[in-house]
Design a protein around this motif. Structure first.
Motif, PDB file in Angstrom:
ATOM      1  N   GLU A  75      45.246  91.932  45.302  1.00  0.00           N
ATOM      2  CA  GLU A  75      46.790  92.137  46.265  1.00  0.00           C
ATOM      3  C   GLU A  75      46.424  92.610  47.892  1.00  0.00           C
ATOM      4  O   GLU A  75      47.108  92.116  48.451  1.00  0.00           O
ATOM      5  CB  GLU A  75      47.406  93.232  45.270  1.00  0.00           C
ATOM      6  N   VAL A  78      45.920  89.567  49.308  1.00  0.00           N
ATOM      7  CA  VAL A  78      46.989  89.008  49.634  1.00  0.00           C
ATOM      8  C   VAL A  78      47.846  89.474  50.739  1.00  0.00           C
ATOM      9  O   VAL A  78      48.331  88.810  51.762  1.00  0.00           O
ATOM     10  CB  VAL A  78      47.915  89.187  48.355  1.00  0.00           C
ATOM     11  N   ILE A  86      53.462  84.916  45.664  1.00  0.00           N
ATOM     12  CA  ILE A  86      52.297  84.329  45.339  1.00  0.00           C
ATOM     13  C   ILE A  86      52.381  83.339  44.120  1.00  0.00           C
ATOM     14  O   ILE A  86      53.532  83.279  43.505  1.00  0.00           O
ATOM     15  CB  ILE A  86      51.654  85.606  44.355  1.00  0.00           C
ATOM     16  N   MET A 107      56.974  86.143  42.589  1.00  0.00           N
ATOM     17  CA  MET A 107      55.421  85.525  42.057  1.00  0.00           C
ATOM     18  C   MET A 107      55.869  84.632  40.968  1.00  0.00           C
ATOM     19  O   MET A 107      56.667  84.752  39.906  1.00  0.00           O
ATOM     20  CB  MET A 107      54.695  86.789  41.253  1.00  0.00           C
TER      21      MET A 107
END
Length: 196
Positions: A75, A78, A86, A107
């Motif tokens: 993460e 990200v 995501i 996500m």
């Protein structure tokens, strides 16, 4: 057109769905761009393809690392990439509830069955064995429950007499590649409008 939403894609294998998302993002009117491809598998060919296409990659094998810690390290990459959404594309790891809740509504996952039927593995064989007229694929929001979040889109794929799990899987994959990019684009547009 609004600024494109940055998306991170998680893969564990060949990355064909990631490739479909990436090539769809090259269209002038696509509302998202792929800024990072991550994997838990150093041998994932999806990583090599992303690198060849000039997309940043990150790999962290999960062996020996507690799940929540591995998720947090992934993460961090990200967040550093600036990704706001995501997309899980054949990521073969169950994510920690903490990680999932932080990305609630942002996500997505693609699953090779018509959910809520056949969560988990061997979906094509199970559909054939049950005598279903169709297999298919589903894009859904990720929740802490496996393959259980709100459905964003589905494509049924006819089961043909004589089909095996492999022959059905090959046709479902074609449907996956079309469905995922379309649903991701629509969801990103919804999120963009929500932010305005």
């Amino acid at each position: 057109m609004a600024e494109r939403t940055p998306v991170a894609v998680f893969v564990s294998g060949s990355g064909t769905n990631m490739a479909a998302l990436l090539y769809a993002s090259r269209a002038a009117d696509c509302p998202y761009e792929i800024v990072l491809v991550l994997s838990n598998n150093p041998d994932a060919s999806g990583l090599k393809l992303a690198q060849a296409e000039g997309v940043a990659t990150f790999c962290l094998p999960h062996k020996g690392i507690p799940r929540t810690e591995h998720d947090a390290l992934m993460e961090a990459q990200v967040l550093q990439s600036g990704a706001r959404v995501i997309a899980l594309a054949g990521y073969m790891r169950i994510l920690s509830p903490e990680f999932v809740s932080r990305w609630e509504g942002r996500m997505l996952n693609i699953h090779p069955s018509l959910l809520p039927k056949y969560k988990g593995l061997h979906t094509h064989d199970r559909a054939i064995e049950a005598g279903d007229p169709h297999g298919g694929c589903t894009v859904h929001l990720v929740t802490a429950e496996l393959d259980d979040g709100p459905v964003l889109g589905q494509t049924p794929v006819a089961i043909i007499p004589g089909d095996t799990g492999d022959t059905l899987a090959a046709r479902v994959l074609i449907a996956e590649h079309q469905l995922y990019s379309r649903v991701l684009a629509a969801h990103v547009i919804r999120l963009q409008t929500a932010y305005i």
